[in-house]
Write a protein that holds these residues in place. Sequence first.
Motif, PDB file in Angstrom:
ATOM      1  N   MET A  23      32.560  72.405  65.063  1.00  0.00           N
ATOM      2  CA  MET A  23      32.192  71.812  63.783  1.00  0.00           C
ATOM      3  C   MET A  23      31.133  70.726  63.996  1.00  0.00           C
ATOM      4  O   MET A  23      31.196  69.982  64.972  1.00  0.00           O
ATOM      5  N   HIS A  24      30.186  70.664  63.081  1.00  0.00           N
ATOM      6  CA  HIS A  24      29.128  69.655  63.152  1.00  0.00           C
ATOM      7  C   HIS A  24      29.066  68.949  61.801  1.00  0.00           C
ATOM      8  O   HIS A  24      28.763  69.554  60.777  1.00  0.00           O
ATOM      9  N   VAL A  25      29.372  67.644  61.796  1.00  0.00           N
ATOM     10  CA  VAL A  25      29.414  66.836  60.577  1.00  0.00           C
ATOM     11  C   VAL A  25      28.265  65.841  60.614  1.00  0.00           C
ATOM     12  O   VAL A  25      27.988  65.232  61.659  1.00  0.00           O
ATOM     13  N   ALA A  26      27.589  65.673  59.479  1.00  0.00           N
ATOM     14  CA  ALA A  26      26.484  64.717  59.398  1.00  0.00           C
ATOM     15  C   ALA A  26      26.727  63.731  58.261  1.00  0.00           C
ATOM     16  O   ALA A  26      27.400  64.045  57.264  1.00  0.00           O
ATOM     17  N   PHE A  27      26.178  62.535  58.412  1.00  0.00           N
ATOM     18  CA  PHE A  27      26.275  61.487  57.402  1.00  0.00           C
ATOM     19  C   PHE A  27      24.865  61.022  57.033  1.00  0.00           C
ATOM     20  O   PHE A  27      24.015  60.818  57.914  1.00  0.00           O
ATOM     21  N   LEU A  28      24.621  60.855  55.747  1.00  0.00           N
ATOM     22  CA  LEU A  28      23.390  60.253  55.233  1.00  0.00           C
ATOM     23  C   LEU A  28      23.769  58.896  54.673  1.00  0.00           C
ATOM     24  O   LEU A  28      24.595  58.806  53.758  1.00  0.00           O
ATOM     25  N   THR A  29      23.203  57.825  55.203  1.00  0.00           N
ATOM     26  CA  THR A  29      23.674  56.479  54.875  1.00  0.00           C
ATOM     27  C   THR A  29      22.535  55.459  54.939  1.00  0.00           C
ATOM     28  O   THR A  29      21.604  55.628  55.738  1.00  0.00           O
ATOM     29  N   PRO A  30      22.602  54.379  54.150  1.00  0.00           N
ATOM     30  CA  PRO A  30      21.589  53.322  54.241  1.00  0.00           C
ATOM     31  C   PRO A  30      21.899  52.302  55.327  1.00  0.00           C
ATOM     32  O   PRO A  30      21.075  51.422  55.599  1.00  0.00           O
TER      33      PRO A  30
ATOM     34  N   ILE B 163      24.354  72.144  61.270  1.00  0.00           N
ATOM     35  CA  ILE B 163      25.248  71.179  60.607  1.00  0.00           C
ATOM     36  C   ILE B 163      26.059  71.928  59.542  1.00  0.00           C
ATOM     37  O   ILE B 163      25.496  72.626  58.698  1.00  0.00           O
ATOM     38  N   HIS B 164      27.375  71.729  59.567  1.00  0.00           N
ATOM     39  CA  HIS B 164      28.259  72.466  58.663  1.00  0.00           C
ATOM     40  C   HIS B 164      28.510  71.744  57.344  1.00  0.00           C
ATOM     41  O   HIS B 164      28.760  72.375  56.323  1.00  0.00           O
ATOM     42  N   VAL B 165      28.508  70.412  57.384  1.00  0.00           N
ATOM     43  CA  VAL B 165      28.816  69.639  56.180  1.00  0.00           C
ATOM     44  C   VAL B 165      28.083  68.305  56.252  1.00  0.00           C
ATOM     45  O   VAL B 165      27.955  67.709  57.327  1.00  0.00           O
TER      46      VAL B 165
ATOM     47  N   ASP C  42      42.209  62.667  61.441  1.00  0.00           N
ATOM     48  CA  ASP C  42      42.864  63.969  61.263  1.00  0.00           C
ATOM     49  C   ASP C  42      42.809  64.419  59.805  1.00  0.00           C
ATOM     50  O   ASP C  42      42.597  65.609  59.522  1.00  0.00           O
ATOM     51  N   GLN C  43      43.008  63.486  58.872  1.00  0.00           N
ATOM     52  CA  GLN C  43      42.925  63.822  57.444  1.00  0.00           C
ATOM     53  C   GLN C  43      41.527  64.308  57.082  1.00  0.00           C
ATOM     54  O   GLN C  43      41.359  65.271  56.321  1.00  0.00           O
ATOM     55  N   ASN C  44      40.509  63.640  57.632  1.00  0.00           N
ATOM     56  CA  ASN C  44      39.132  64.034  57.345  1.00  0.00           C
ATOM     57  C   ASN C  44      38.807  65.399  57.931  1.00  0.00           C
ATOM     58  O   ASN C  44      38.137  66.217  57.293  1.00  0.00           O
ATOM     59  N   ILE C  45      39.282  65.675  59.131  1.00  0.00           N
ATOM     60  CA  ILE C  45      39.017  66.968  59.766  1.00  0.00           C
ATOM     61  C   ILE C  45      39.615  68.100  58.925  1.00  0.00           C
ATOM     62  O   ILE C  45      38.961  69.131  58.702  1.00  0.00           O
ATOM     63  N   LEU C  46      40.830  67.917  58.470  1.00  0.00           N
ATOM     64  CA  LEU C  46      41.451  68.936  57.616  1.00  0.00           C
ATOM     65  C   LEU C  46      40.626  69.168  56.348  1.00  0.00           C
ATOM     66  O   LEU C  46      40.446  70.313  55.911  1.00  0.00           O
ATOM     67  N   PHE C  47      40.108  68.067  55.781  1.00  0.00           N
ATOM     68  CA  PHE C  47      39.301  68.210  54.570  1.00  0.00           C
ATOM     69  C   PHE C  47      37.992  68.937  54.874  1.00  0.00           C
ATOM     70  O   PHE C  47      37.592  69.836  54.136  1.00  0.00           O
ATOM     71  N   TYR C  48      37.325  68.577  55.965  1.00  0.00           N
ATOM     72  CA  TYR C  48      36.067  69.239  56.339  1.00  0.00           C
ATOM     73  C   TYR C  48      36.293  70.727  56.586  1.00  0.00           C
ATOM     74  O   TYR C  48      35.473  71.570  56.180  1.00  0.00           O
TER      75      TYR C  48
END
Length: 379
Positions: free
Chosen positions: A1-8, A92-94, A367-373
């Motif tokens: 899994m590959h997770v990305a964040f867009l942030t200021p 990137i998956h999400v 763990d909660q975030n991984i399940l959601f992703y």
Amino acid sequence: MHVAFLTPEYPHPELKGSAGLGTSIKNLAAGLIAKEIQVTVFVYDQQKDVVFNHHGITIHSIAKRKFKLGGWYLYRNFLQRYVNKFITQNGIHVLEAPDWTGITAFMSFKCPLIIRLHGSDGYFCNLENRPQKTKNRLFEESALRRADYILSVSQFCADLTDKIFNLKRDIKVIPNGVDTAAFTPEKESEVDFQLLYFGSIIRKKGVLELAKIMNLVFKNEPKTHLVLAGADVKDIFTQRSTQDLFLEEVEPQFHKLIFFKGGLLYNEIKAEIAKASVVVLPSFAEALPMTWLEAMAMQKALVTSNIGWAKEVMIDEQTGFTVDPKNHEKYAHRILELLSNSALREKMGAAARRHVDSKFALEHVVDQNILFYKKVIAD
């Protein structure tokens, strides 16, 4: 899994200053890396373009672009192209972005977009009972409606945001997580009668009420001194330094008992928390504050506000005291009660640590975030 964040914002010396939003993303990113999940962070509105790796996290510093006309649209268009390029190249998956000022308004991405509610401009305007700029309202509402999924760091923030923007959408709640291995008790560092406020020096965090509260505390316990750690912010109503406004509210004979530390680095903040006998955080506007979690993880007794989100973090009279910051007498009484009773401080501090361990420890939240992703990707 590959997770990305867009942030200021994101806490790193190569980037501009960061606050609670950046800290919460950094904690989650570190937790995901520990679970062998690939993480990329796109940090916009920076001073230069550079890509680097930090503790296994790929960080893109994206410089702010200036345009003669339509900058709000053209910069978003640039960010969309930039991010989509790496979504395609790096698989990137999400992608996750915050709600603040609706940066993803009018954008379309080549993977599912999650917006996490950390507190939008509309949310904070509502809490402060002031009007929101029409442009910000348009951007935030557009971004929220276009998002594939919406998360929130607290139920209070989810419910109020849904009401403000009339979203009528399902909003999953996953709280911020704190690294309980990094924020640990340091009892030997505690300084008697030292109070700590940490966070931006800004009206919405209750600092002007704190000034009035401290007049009562100093009168009743002259050995008390207050440390304020955080950047001074121009007041939204007076356009003056909030630090100056704070000092004007404190009686002159007590000024010698107040110490402003300015903005501090991560480890410096931890050192200040360790020194504090009591942590005071009388904020009027939060989504789910990292400052509260960090102090609780370090086994400190707190006196906080009692507004909205507070019940999702604090347990009044167990992990500390929750008080209306406008009730200066009661707030000061609670501070003095803790200062005079070391056994009560230790009892509440230990309860605060246990509460954080059970509900906000980073490993549980990750763990909660991984399940959601995984659900998002499967959908």
